[in-house]
Motif scaffolding. Sequence first.
Motif, PDB file in Angstrom:
ATOM      1  N   LEU A  99       9.885 -24.334 -13.367  1.00 50.68           N
ATOM      2  CA  LEU A  99       9.028 -25.342 -14.000  1.00 50.68           C
ATOM      3  C   LEU A  99       7.715 -24.751 -14.496  1.00 50.68           C
ATOM      4  O   LEU A  99       7.043 -25.346 -15.338  1.00 50.68           O
ATOM      5  N   SER A 102       7.434 -24.513 -18.442  1.00 48.56           N
ATOM      6  CA  SER A 102       6.990 -25.656 -19.253  1.00 48.56           C
ATOM      7  C   SER A 102       5.520 -25.970 -19.025  1.00 48.56           C
ATOM      8  O   SER A 102       4.829 -26.426 -19.942  1.00 48.56           O
ATOM      9  N   LYS A 119       9.533 -32.972 -21.476  1.00 49.21           N
ATOM     10  CA  LYS A 119      10.771 -33.710 -21.258  1.00 49.21           C
ATOM     11  C   LYS A 119      11.678 -32.836 -20.410  1.00 49.21           C
ATOM     12  O   LYS A 119      11.978 -31.707 -20.791  1.00 49.21           O
ATOM     13  N   TRP A 120      12.099 -33.350 -19.276  1.00 52.86           N
ATOM     14  CA  TRP A 120      12.894 -32.568 -18.333  1.00 52.86           C
ATOM     15  C   TRP A 120      14.062 -31.888 -19.022  1.00 52.86           C
ATOM     16  O   TRP A 120      14.710 -32.490 -19.875  1.00 52.86           O
ATOM     17  N   TRP A 217       3.477 -30.754 -12.820  1.00 52.36           N
ATOM     18  CA  TRP A 217       4.572 -31.058 -13.748  1.00 52.36           C
ATOM     19  C   TRP A 217       4.736 -32.571 -13.893  1.00 52.36           C
ATOM     20  O   TRP A 217       4.906 -33.088 -14.995  1.00 52.36           O
ATOM     21  N   ARG A 218       4.670 -33.291 -12.772  1.00 51.69           N
ATOM     22  CA  ARG A 218       4.837 -34.746 -12.815  1.00 51.69           C
ATOM     23  C   ARG A 218       3.740 -35.414 -13.629  1.00 51.69           C
ATOM     24  O   ARG A 218       3.968 -36.449 -14.266  1.00 51.69           O
ATOM     25  N   ARG A 220       2.606 -34.363 -16.304  1.00 55.57           N
ATOM     26  CA  ARG A 220       2.886 -34.133 -17.727  1.00 55.57           C
ATOM     27  C   ARG A 220       4.274 -34.644 -18.139  1.00 55.57           C
ATOM     28  O   ARG A 220       4.720 -34.416 -19.261  1.00 55.57           O
ATOM     29  N   ASP A 221       4.939 -35.340 -17.241  1.00 54.90           N
ATOM     30  CA  ASP A 221       6.310 -35.803 -17.437  1.00 54.90           C
ATOM     31  C   ASP A 221       6.369 -36.899 -18.497  1.00 54.90           C
ATOM     32  O   ASP A 221       5.734 -37.940 -18.353  1.00 54.90           O
ATOM     33  N   SER A 224       9.897 -39.829 -17.274  1.00 52.39           N
ATOM     34  CA  SER A 224       9.954 -40.766 -16.159  1.00 52.39           C
ATOM     35  C   SER A 224       9.744 -42.204 -16.625  1.00 52.39           C
ATOM     36  O   SER A 224       8.846 -42.498 -17.407  1.00 52.39           O
ATOM     37  N   GLY A 243      11.938 -39.592 -12.631  1.00 52.43           N
ATOM     38  CA  GLY A 243      11.114 -38.414 -12.380  1.00 52.43           C
ATOM     39  C   GLY A 243      11.929 -37.319 -11.724  1.00 52.43           C
ATOM     40  O   GLY A 243      13.158 -37.356 -11.716  1.00 52.43           O
ATOM     41  N   ILE A 244      11.257 -36.318 -11.173  1.00 51.84           N
ATOM     42  CA  ILE A 244      11.974 -35.220 -10.540  1.00 51.84           C
ATOM     43  C   ILE A 244      11.744 -35.231  -9.037  1.00 51.84           C
ATOM     44  O   ILE A 244      10.686 -35.633  -8.546  1.00 51.84           O
ATOM     45  N   LEU A 250      16.394 -33.761 -11.744  1.00 60.11           N
ATOM     46  CA  LEU A 250      16.034 -35.044 -12.338  1.00 60.11           C
ATOM     47  C   LEU A 250      16.704 -36.162 -11.553  1.00 60.11           C
ATOM     48  O   LEU A 250      17.900 -36.083 -11.236  1.00 60.11           O
TER      49      LEU A 250
END
Length: 276
Positions: A99, A102, A119-120, A217-218, A220-221, A224, A243-244, A250
């Motif tokens: 991760l 990204s 985007k995941w 990371w979350r 900037r998700d 979700s 979310g992750i 995912l």
Amino acid sequence: MKTELVVDKLSIKRIRRDLATEILGRHMYLFDAIPSTNAALRQLALSGAEEGTVVLAETQSAGRGRMGSTWFSPPELNLYVSVLLRPAVTLAEVPVCSLIASLALTDAVWATGLPAAIKWPNDILVEGRKVAGCLVDVAGTGGRVDHVILGAGINLNVPTDALCATLGDAGKAAGSMSELAGHPVDRNVFTATFLNALERWLTVYRTDGPRAVLAAWRARDALSGQEVDVRGEGAPYHGRALGIGDDGYLLVEDAAGGRHRVLTGEIRTVGDVHTR
């Protein structure tokens, strides 16, 4: 917005002017044309290349995106780069470790003045358009990792009409950073900015652990909460992205309330055209 097309050459010397890393980029290889930066770096890794080795190319003839798709790689316009890591992690820990790619890409895009989201798992979006993506290659034995290759393709100065002409419907969801920013993007500066950011996030991962990476990371998700169609192993299904998880997978809730952990597969937000 149309911008004047500026063709510049990648230069290791010019990249090093803005490089502030200790590990990444100590060894850099720049090719005019190769099939794939990931494939070239994989051969170097198997031959014992050091962590931080970087492969760049002006163009690729067999660049890949996720799910085996082709990555459009026109010459002297964009950035095609692969970075070798040798993290002391298990294979199960790679999804979170990767991760950082990204996170570094969004940092580099933000540095040009554009707002970026993820985007995941590793697609970078600006104003809903995909401007960059990362492909992760992993090699290991006995559950331990030998090396991880983070390969990135970034649409820096390619015209949007060229993306549409080459990619068809998928081109409608792709974006060019230069056109979104309203000015050409210096490829050498962007390369250094990305490598600097990647080393910073690698340090965060190693010193503060996965939790710090997951939290960033979350934040900037972009996926979700959205409705998604999932295609991969098994029958396709419709659901909502949650979310992750802490393992980097995912999380998707299907229409019946069932929970799924997704590591590979094609994720489309409802109403979107197919992206690379």
